[in-house]
Design a protein around this motif. Structure first.
Motif, PDB file in Angstrom:
ATOM      1  N   ASN A   1       0.797  -1.230   0.000  1.00 41.87           N
ATOM      2  CA  ASN A   1       0.000   0.000   0.000  1.00 41.87           C
ATOM      3  C   ASN A   1       0.828   1.279   0.000  1.00 41.87           C
ATOM      4  O   ASN A   1       0.371   2.310  -0.481  1.00 41.87           O
ATOM      5  CB  ASN A   1      -0.930   0.006   1.228  1.00 41.87           C
ATOM      6  CG  ASN A   1      -1.933  -1.120   1.174  1.00 41.87           C
ATOM      7  OD1 ASN A   1      -2.360  -1.532   0.099  1.00 41.87           O
ATOM      8  ND2 ASN A   1      -2.311  -1.636   2.335  1.00 41.87           N
TER       9      ASN A   1
ATOM     10  N   ASN B   1      -0.190   5.415 -14.002  1.00 41.07           N
ATOM     11  CA  ASN B   1      -0.659   4.567 -12.898  1.00 41.07           C
ATOM     12  C   ASN B   1       0.390   3.521 -12.528  1.00 41.07           C
ATOM     13  O   ASN B   1       0.564   3.199 -11.347  1.00 41.07           O
ATOM     14  CB  ASN B   1      -1.970   3.888 -13.279  1.00 41.07           C
ATOM     15  CG  ASN B   1      -3.105   4.875 -13.461  1.00 41.07           C
ATOM     16  OD1 ASN B   1      -3.260   5.791 -12.665  1.00 41.07           O
ATOM     17  ND2 ASN B   1      -3.895   4.691 -14.498  1.00 41.07           N
TER      18      ASN B   1
ATOM     19  N   TYR C   1       2.114   3.016  -8.807  1.00 37.14           N
ATOM     20  CA  TYR C   1       2.111   1.730  -8.110  1.00 37.14           C
ATOM     21  C   TYR C   1       3.528   1.319  -7.714  1.00 37.14           C
ATOM     22  O   TYR C   1       3.777   0.887  -6.586  1.00 37.14           O
ATOM     23  CB  TYR C   1       1.519   0.641  -9.008  1.00 37.14           C
ATOM     24  CG  TYR C   1       0.020   0.541  -8.963  1.00 37.14           C
ATOM     25  CD1 TYR C   1      -0.663   0.382  -7.765  1.00 37.14           C
ATOM     26  CD2 TYR C   1      -0.720   0.571 -10.148  1.00 37.14           C
ATOM     27  CE1 TYR C   1      -2.047   0.276  -7.739  1.00 37.14           C
ATOM     28  CE2 TYR C   1      -2.105   0.456 -10.127  1.00 37.14           C
ATOM     29  CZ  TYR C   1      -2.754   0.309  -8.927  1.00 37.14           C
ATOM     30  OH  TYR C   1      -4.120   0.200  -8.898  1.00 37.14           O
TER      31      TYR C   1
ATOM     32  N   ASN D   1      -1.890   2.731  -2.287  1.00 37.79           N
ATOM     33  CA  ASN D   1      -2.651   3.749  -1.584  1.00 37.79           C
ATOM     34  C   ASN D   1      -2.586   5.114  -2.278  1.00 37.79           C
ATOM     35  O   ASN D   1      -3.443   5.968  -2.043  1.00 37.79           O
ATOM     36  CB  ASN D   1      -2.146   3.878  -0.144  1.00 37.79           C
ATOM     37  CG  ASN D   1      -3.108   4.654   0.739  1.00 37.79           C
ATOM     38  OD1 ASN D   1      -4.314   4.486   0.632  1.00 37.79           O
ATOM     39  ND2 ASN D   1      -2.563   5.506   1.592  1.00 37.79           N
TER      40      ASN D   1
ATOM     41  N   ASP E   1      -5.561   7.158  -7.287  1.00 32.88           N
ATOM     42  CA  ASP E   1      -6.875   7.782  -7.119  1.00 32.88           C
ATOM     43  C   ASP E   1      -7.925   6.684  -6.967  1.00 32.88           C
ATOM     44  O   ASP E   1      -8.023   5.775  -7.797  1.00 32.88           O
ATOM     45  CB  ASP E   1      -7.188   8.641  -8.349  1.00 32.88           C
ATOM     46  CG  ASP E   1      -8.457   9.458  -8.179  1.00 32.88           C
ATOM     47  OD1 ASP E   1      -9.282   9.111  -7.310  1.00 32.88           O
ATOM     48  OD2 ASP E   1      -8.643  10.424  -8.935  1.00 32.88           O
ATOM     49  N   LYS E   2      -8.706   6.749  -5.927  1.00 33.75           N
ATOM     50  CA  LYS E   2      -9.662   5.679  -5.618  1.00 33.75           C
ATOM     51  C   LYS E   2     -10.776   5.575  -6.650  1.00 33.75           C
ATOM     52  O   LYS E   2     -11.509   4.578  -6.688  1.00 33.75           O
ATOM     53  CB  LYS E   2     -10.265   5.888  -4.232  1.00 33.75           C
ATOM     54  CG  LYS E   2     -11.037   7.183  -4.058  1.00 33.75           C
ATOM     55  CD  LYS E   2     -11.546   7.320  -2.632  1.00 33.75           C
ATOM     56  CE  LYS E   2     -12.303   8.627  -2.419  1.00 33.75           C
ATOM     57  NZ  LYS E   2     -12.779   8.761  -1.027  1.00 33.75           N
ATOM     58  N   LYS E   3     -10.929   6.581  -7.516  1.00 31.80           N
ATOM     59  CA  LYS E   3     -11.965   6.535  -8.551  1.00 31.80           C
ATOM     60  C   LYS E   3     -11.475   5.868  -9.835  1.00 31.80           C
ATOM     61  O   LYS E   3     -12.267   5.651 -10.755  1.00 31.80           O
ATOM     62  CB  LYS E   3     -12.436   7.956  -8.878  1.00 31.80           C
ATOM     63  CG  LYS E   3     -13.099   8.684  -7.717  1.00 31.80           C
ATOM     64  CD  LYS E   3     -13.507  10.081  -8.140  1.00 31.80           C
ATOM     65  CE  LYS E   3     -14.140  10.845  -6.980  1.00 31.80           C
ATOM     66  NZ  LYS E   3     -14.533  12.229  -7.388  1.00 31.80           N
ATOM     67  N   THR E   4     -10.182   5.552  -9.898  1.00 32.16           N
ATOM     68  CA  THR E   4      -9.611   5.076 -11.153  1.00 32.16           C
ATOM     69  C   THR E   4     -10.039   3.658 -11.487  1.00 32.16           C
ATOM     70  O   THR E   4     -10.523   3.380 -12.597  1.00 32.16           O
ATOM     71  CB  THR E   4      -8.076   5.150 -11.089  1.00 32.16           C
ATOM     72  OG1 THR E   4      -7.679   6.502 -10.824  1.00 32.16           O
ATOM     73  CG2 THR E   4      -7.471   4.721 -12.422  1.00 32.16           C
TER      74      THR E   4
ATOM     75  N   TYR F   1     -11.156  -2.003  -4.461  1.00 32.94           N
ATOM     76  CA  TYR F   1     -10.648  -1.241  -3.326  1.00 32.94           C
ATOM     77  C   TYR F   1      -9.132  -1.147  -3.443  1.00 32.94           C
ATOM     78  O   TYR F   1      -8.440  -2.159  -3.537  1.00 32.94           O
ATOM     79  CB  TYR F   1     -11.052  -1.943  -2.027  1.00 32.94           C
ATOM     80  CG  TYR F   1     -10.672  -1.215  -0.764  1.00 32.94           C
ATOM     81  CD1 TYR F   1     -10.887   0.149  -0.610  1.00 32.94           C
ATOM     82  CD2 TYR F   1     -10.099  -1.919   0.294  1.00 32.94           C
ATOM     83  CE1 TYR F   1     -10.546   0.797   0.551  1.00 32.94           C
ATOM     84  CE2 TYR F   1      -9.760  -1.266   1.477  1.00 32.94           C
ATOM     85  CZ  TYR F   1      -9.981   0.090   1.596  1.00 32.94           C
ATOM     86  OH  TYR F   1      -9.640   0.743   2.760  1.00 32.94           O
ATOM     87  N   ARG F   2      -8.600   0.077  -3.471  1.00 28.57           N
ATOM     88  CA  ARG F   2      -7.180   0.270  -3.790  1.00 28.57           C
ATOM     89  C   ARG F   2      -6.234  -0.387  -2.793  1.00 28.57           C
ATOM     90  O   ARG F   2      -5.116  -0.760  -3.156  1.00 28.57           O
ATOM     91  CB  ARG F   2      -6.858   1.753  -3.913  1.00 28.57           C
ATOM     92  CG  ARG F   2      -7.107   2.571  -2.661  1.00 28.57           C
ATOM     93  CD  ARG F   2      -6.831   4.040  -2.909  1.00 28.57           C
ATOM     94  NE  ARG F   2      -7.112   4.833  -1.730  1.00 28.57           N
ATOM     95  CZ  ARG F   2      -6.945   6.159  -1.664  1.00 28.57           C
ATOM     96  NH1 ARG F   2      -6.503   6.811  -2.717  1.00 28.57           N
ATOM     97  NH2 ARG F   2      -7.203   6.815  -0.564  1.00 28.57           N
ATOM     98  N   LEU F   3      -6.654  -0.534  -1.528  1.00 25.17           N
ATOM     99  CA  LEU F   3      -5.797  -1.187  -0.537  1.00 25.17           C
ATOM    100  C   LEU F   3      -5.783  -2.699  -0.709  1.00 25.17           C
ATOM    101  O   LEU F   3      -5.019  -3.392  -0.039  1.00 25.17           O
ATOM    102  CB  LEU F   3      -6.249  -0.819   0.882  1.00 25.17           C
ATOM    103  CG  LEU F   3      -6.177   0.667   1.237  1.00 25.17           C
ATOM    104  CD1 LEU F   3      -6.569   0.885   2.696  1.00 25.17           C
ATOM    105  CD2 LEU F   3      -4.783   1.228   0.979  1.00 25.17           C
TER     106      LEU F   3
ATOM    107  N   THR G   1      -5.350  -4.069  -3.907  1.00 22.83           N
ATOM    108  CA  THR G   1      -4.948  -4.163  -5.305  1.00 22.83           C
ATOM    109  C   THR G   1      -4.202  -5.470  -5.554  1.00 22.83           C
ATOM    110  O   THR G   1      -3.165  -5.716  -4.932  1.00 22.83           O
ATOM    111  CB  THR G   1      -4.037  -2.977  -5.691  1.00 22.83           C
ATOM    112  OG1 THR G   1      -4.744  -1.753  -5.487  1.00 22.83           O
ATOM    113  CG2 THR G   1      -3.603  -3.093  -7.142  1.00 22.83           C
TER     114      THR G   1
END
Length: 320
Positions: free
Chosen positions: A7, A130, A134, A140, A143-146, A150-152, A154
């Motif tokens: 993260n 992106n 990463y 973390n 962008d959480k909208k990408t 859930y980004r955490l 991934t």
């Protein structure tokens, strides 16, 4: 068990990046043939040359990450410089590739007027931004909208696919720009043969002409059909490596901000898709209703016809 990407910046992230690069390098030992019906510029290359090109780009990406860390660039800097970062890495890859050749053409690095180049650079954020976030800052920082998950949480494989896609896409644009500098198909054939870049069957004038025409036709279709359609559907085509060869798949990604960059022709296609989604189901329903009506009328007419025939036959029998 699903393995997740770290993260934040830590020793775990450094280990994950190192493992990712090692695993990607190992995948180059598999077949690198294009197993899709879509023509790619790298299809002209021999499998060994293709592997060497992939390795060179992987090394360039590794150097790029080290440079960004040493320069202490933050996410805001990467987003601002992302277009230039992609431009520089492509130029370096072209120079490294040409430097190994026996016959070196006097070439311009990137043709900015080419629609193929414009289309790829339009997606520069999806292609490399992106991925860099990463690899350098962890999941973390995305962008959480990408993306839809859930980004955490991934998946490791998600980042792996982004890296493989970047290598394949950059390889394509390297070969496209290299071949685009030659004035004729004959000079391309000569260049390929002298440098042993492909087998002799693929270096014939006929095969190169066919190969080039396929690239042009797909690029046109991609620009005016697939590209705006992907934006409309919020998806992105990524190219990936497998044990059987090169394939592609679609992943969900938020592309709502890209509508404003579309041309009028591309927007017309999206309008057509909207109308298609609205009209076709109703046309299908109408056709089904009309079909049922026609079948019903036909059955009624045929049934009444048979009844009249039987009635007439019975009357004649009774009269006799």
């Amino acid at each position: 068990m699903t393995k997740y990407w770290p993260n934040r910046q830590s020793i775990n992230l450094n280990i994950a990046v190192a493992n990712l690069f090692v695993q990607t390098y190992q995948r180059f030992s598999c077949k690198l043939l294009n197993k899709t019906p879509i023509n790619l510029p790298i299809d002209i290359l021999d499998n060994y040359i293709r592997k060497e090109l992939f390795i060179d780009i992987l090394i360039e990406l590794e150097i790029l990450i080290i440079d960004i860390i040493e320069l202490n660039l933050d996410i805001k800097n990467i987003k601002i410089l992302n277009h230039k970062i992609l431009y520089d890495i492509i130029n370096k890859a072209i120079k490294n590739f040409v430097h190994k050749l026996k016959y070196q053409n006097n070439y311009n690095l990137i043709n900015h007027k080419s629609s193929y180049n414009k289309l790829l650079f339009n997606e520069h954020k999806l292609l490399i931004q992106n991925l860099l976030i990463y690899l350098i800052f962890g999941a973390n920082a995305i962008d959480k909208k990408t993306f839809q998950f859930y980004r955490l949480k991934t998946p490791f494989n998600h980042v792996k696919l982004l890296l493989e896609n970047a290598i394949i896409q950059i390889s394509n644009i390297v070969i496209f720009n290299l071949l685009d500098n030659f004035p004729s198909i004959e000079t391309i054939s000569e260049f390929l043969i002298i440098n042993n870049l492909c087998n002799y069957n693929n270096a014939s004038i006929r095969s190169i002409s066919h190969f080039r025409n396929n690239l042009v036709s797909y690029n046109w279709a991609n620009r005016y059909i697939y590209y705006p359609q992907n934006i409309y559907c919020c998806r992105y085509k990524i190219w990936l490596l497998s044990s059987k060869g090169i394939f592609y798949k679609y992943i969900y990604i938020n592309r709502s901000h890209e509508y404003l960059k579309l041309s009028k022709i591309q927007l017309c296609l999206i309008l057509y898709l909207e109308l298609q989604d609205f009209i076709i189901p109703k046309i299908n329903s109408l056709i089904i209703i009309l079909g049922k009506f026609i079948v019903y009328i036909s059955i009624e007419i045929i049934g009444k016809g048979f009844r009249l025939c039987f009635k007439n036959i019975i009357q004649k029998i009774n009269q006799n």
